[in-house]
Design an enzyme around this catalytic site. Structure first.
Site, short mmCIF file in Angstrom:
data_model
loop_
_atom_site.label_atom_id
_atom_site.label_comp_id
_atom_site.label_asym_id
_atom_site.label_seq_id
_atom_site.Cartn_x
_atom_site.Cartn_y
_atom_site.Cartn_z
N TYR A 1 0.85 -1.19 0.00
CA TYR A 1 0.00 0.00 0.00
C TYR A 1 0.89 1.24 0.00
CZ TYR A 1 -3.47 3.45 1.64
OH TYR A 1 -4.29 4.54 1.76
N ASP B 1 9.12 2.19 0.46
CA ASP B 1 8.08 2.84 1.25
C ASP B 1 8.23 2.32 2.68
OD1 ASP B 1 5.85 3.65 2.60
OD2 ASP B 1 4.45 3.23 0.96
N LYS C 1 4.05 7.96 9.51
CA LYS C 1 3.65 7.34 10.77
C LYS C 1 4.59 7.66 11.95
CE LYS C 1 0.38 4.23 8.72
NZ LYS C 1 0.47 3.66 7.39
C1 LIG Z 1 -0.04 4.33 6.01
C2 LIG Z 1 0.79 4.10 4.80
C3 LIG Z 1 0.85 5.01 3.74
C4 LIG Z 1 -0.05 6.21 3.66
O1 LIG Z 1 0.19 7.11 4.67
P1 LIG Z 1 -1.01 8.12 5.08
O2 LIG Z 1 -0.35 9.01 6.08
O3 LIG Z 1 -2.10 7.27 5.61
O4 LIG Z 1 -1.40 8.83 3.83
C5 LIG Z 1 1.71 4.76 2.72
N1 LIG Z 1 2.49 3.66 2.72
C6 LIG Z 1 2.47 2.77 3.70
C7 LIG Z 1 3.38 1.60 3.66
C8 LIG Z 1 1.58 2.93 4.77
O5 LIG Z 1 1.50 2.00 5.71
#
Ligand SMILES: *Cc1c(COP(=O)(O)O)cnc(C)c1O
Length: 453
Positions: A160, A256, A284
Site C-alpha cells: 500500500y 516505502d 507514521k
Molecule cells: C499508512 C501508509 C501510507 C499512507 O500514509 P497516510 O499518512 O495514511 O497517507 C503509505 N504507505 C504505507 C506503507 C503505509 O502503511
C-alpha cells in the site's frame, strides 16, 4: 456474550446510560460522516463487529465512549511506537503548541527532525516533509519520473502506498506482471496503465515485468517488509535481487518505509537488511502520532524538487511544527533508548502464545512477524504474498478478533492488517490473547467434559 467483564459488573442505571450513549454516537456519526468514519476500515464491517468510538488513551490502553478499556494493538496503525501520550512526546508537542502551531514559514523543528532522519538513514541526505504518507509517495514517484524521463511505475501486489490514483491499481487476473487495472471507481484506466503490478516476493515475476516494461519503468516502489496485507516478510535474497535488477535497468528503487522506518530498526528495513533505496518514503512513527510524511534521498536526486529543481511539491501543512516536534521527540527517544531488542522479544512471546494456543485448539495459524509488528493468518500454508494472504480464513480471523475484543484486547478490524506493539506494552495481556485463541477450538473439537482451568 458481547458483554465485557467491565460492563457485566455495572449497575442497571449505568448500563442503560452507556447503551444510550453508544446508540447516540453511532446514529450521529452515521448521519454526518460517510459510513460513520473517515477511513473505511474503522467501520469494523470486515469483521462484522460494531465500530468503536474512542474517548481517550494512555500507554497501551484505549478507552471508548461506552466506558470499555482495551489493550490496543492497532496503535494508530503503527504510528505510536512509544504508546499513547508518551510524556516526552506530549511535552515536546505542548511546548511547540505554546509557541505557535503553523506559520507558513520554516521553523526549527523541521531542521531538527530532518537532521535526525539523515543521521538514521545513510541513504538519505535531504528530506522533504509532507502532511501524509500518501503525499510523500506521490512526490517520490513524481521525482523518479522526472529523474529518469520514464513514466511507468512498478508496484507489488498487496503493498500500500496511499490513495493516489496511480497507487490504487490492482493486478489483472492473467499475466505475472501486467499493466494494472483501476482498483477504485474514479481512477481512470489511462492512469492505471502507467502502473505495472507484480506479485510480491517473486523474482521471476519481477524479471518478467522488467523484460516487458523495463525501458519504460521510472521506479519500483515497495514496502521492504509488507505491512498492509498483514505482515509479509521478504524472503531470503529478495530485496537484494530487487536492488540489483533495479540498478541494472536504470529503475529507481523507492522503499516505502512509512511503517518499517524506525519500527524494525533505527534505520528501518534498509538497516535491517543492508539494502539501500534510491528514495525512501517515511511517515507514521516520524510524526509521533501527528499527521506526517517524508521523502528522503541523496542530494543529487532530491535537488530536482522545487525550488531547487523542476519537480513541483508544496503544502500548507508540509513540515507542520507540531508534527515535527512530536516526531523529533519520538526519534530522539528511540535513539537514546533503543527499544528494538525488547520489542522483538515481546513480539516473539506474543507470536509464540498465539501459535501454541492455536495448536492446542487444533486450528491452523501462521504468525508472520518482523519485530514488533505481526499478523496471525488463519491458514495452513505459509503466507508469502497476496495470493496466500487471500487464501487465509477471514471468518476465523473475525471470530478471533471478536473473542479478543470480549477479552479486552483490540486488534486491527481486518484480517489483512498488522498488529503493532509499543514500548508501553508489557507481556501481561498475552495470556488473554492465548486464552481467547484457544477458545477458537472448532465445534467438533469441543471437549465433552468441561476442561479444568
Ligand atoms: C499508512 C501508509 C501510507 C499512507 O500514509 P497516510 O499518512 O495514511 O497517507 C503509505 N504507505 C504505507 C506503507 C503505509 O502503511
Amino acid at each position: 456474550m458481547s458483554t465485557t467483564a467491565l460492563t457485566r459488573r455495572r449497575p442497571q442505571a449505568a448500563r442503560t446510560r452507556v447503551t444510550r450513549r453508544a446508540k447516540n454516537w453511532r446514529e450521529a456519526s452515521a448521519r454526518v460522516l460517510v459510513g460513520g468514519v473517515n477511513s473505511p476500515v474503522r467501520t469494523f464491517r470486515k469483521v462484522g463487529q460494531p465500530p468503536i468510538c474512542v474517548r481517550q488513551a494512555a500507554g497501551p490502553i484505549v478507552r471508548d465512549v461506552e466506558g470499555r478499556r482495551f489493550v490496543d494493538l492497532i496503535m494508530g496503525w503503527g504510528a505510536l511506537i512509544l504508546g499513547h501520550r508518551h510524556p516526552a512526546v506530549v511535552r515536546a508537542a505542548a511546548s511547540q503548541l505554546s509557541r505557535g502551531v503553523v506559520f507558513g514559514l520554516t521553523s526549527e523543528p523541521e531542521i531538527t527532525l530532518a537532521t535526525l532522519i539523515t543521521e538514521a538513514f545513510p541513504s538519505i541526505e535531504q528530506v522533504r516533509f509532507t502532511a501524509s504518507g500518501t503525499e510523500a509517495c506521490m512526490t517520490a514517484i513524481r521525482l523518479a519520473r522526472a529523474a529518469t524521463g520514464r513514466t511507468k511505475v512498478l508496484t507489488f501486489e498487496g503493498c500500500y502506498h496511499g490513495h493516489s490514483d496511480g497507487m490504487l491499481v490492482k493486478r489483472r487476473a492473467s499475466g505475472l506482471a501486467t499493466l494494472g487495472m483501476a482498483g477504485s471507481a474514479g481512477v481512470p484506466e489511462s492512469i492505471a496503465q502507467e502502473t505495472v503490478v507484480a506479485p510480491y516476493n517473486d523474482i521471476a515475476a519481477l524479471e518478467a515485468a522488467i523484460a516487458e516494461h523495463g525501458e519504460a519503468l521510472a521506479c519500483a516502489i515497495l514496502e521492504p517488509i509488507a505491512a498492509n496485507m498483514g505482515v509479509v516478510v521478504p524472503e531470503g535474497a529478495y530485496l537484494r535481487r530487487v536492488r540489483e535488477l533495479a540498478s541494472r535497468h536504470g529503475i529507481l528503487l523507492i522503499f516505502d518505509e512509512v511503517v518499517t522506518g524506525f519500527r524494525v530498526a533505527f534505520g528501518g528495513a534498509q538497516a535491517r537488511f543492508g539494502v539501500s533505496a534510491d528514495l525512501t518514503v517515511l511517515g507514521k512513527i516520524i510524526g509521533g502520532g501527528l499527521p506526517i510524511g517524508a521523502v528522503g534521498g541523496p542530494r543529487r536526486l532530491m535537488r530536482r524538487l522545487a525550488p531547487d529543481g523542476d519537480v513541483y511539491h508544496a503544502g500548507t501543512f508540509a513540515g507542520h511544527p507540531l508534527a515535527m516536534a512530536a516526531g523529533a521527540a519520538t526519534i530522539r527517544h528511540l535513539q537514546q533508548r533503543p527499544p528494538y531488542a525488547t520489542l522483538d522479544a515481546l513480539g516473539g512471546r506474543l507470536a509464540e502464545a498465539i501459535t501454541s494456543a492455536a495448536r492446542r485448539a487444533k486450528i491452523s495459524v501462521q504468525v508472520n512477524r518482523a519485530g514488533s509488528m505481526l499478523t496471525a493468518f488463519f491458514s495452513d500454508q505459509p503466507v508469502t504474498g497476496w495470493s496466500s494472504v487471500e487464501a487465509s480464513s477471514t471468518n476465523r480471523f473475525a471470530q478471533w478478533s471478536a473473542r479478543l475484543r470480549e477479552a479486552g484486547v483490540l486488534v486491527p478490524p481486518s484480517a489483512f492488517e498488522a498488529m503493532f506493539l509499543s514500548t508501553a506494552h508489557t507481556s501481561s495481556f498475552i495470556k488473554r490473547v492465548a486464552d481467547a485463541t484457544e477458545q477458537l477450538r472448532a465445534p467438533n473439537e469441543m471437549p465433552t467434559r468441561p476442561r479444568r482451568a
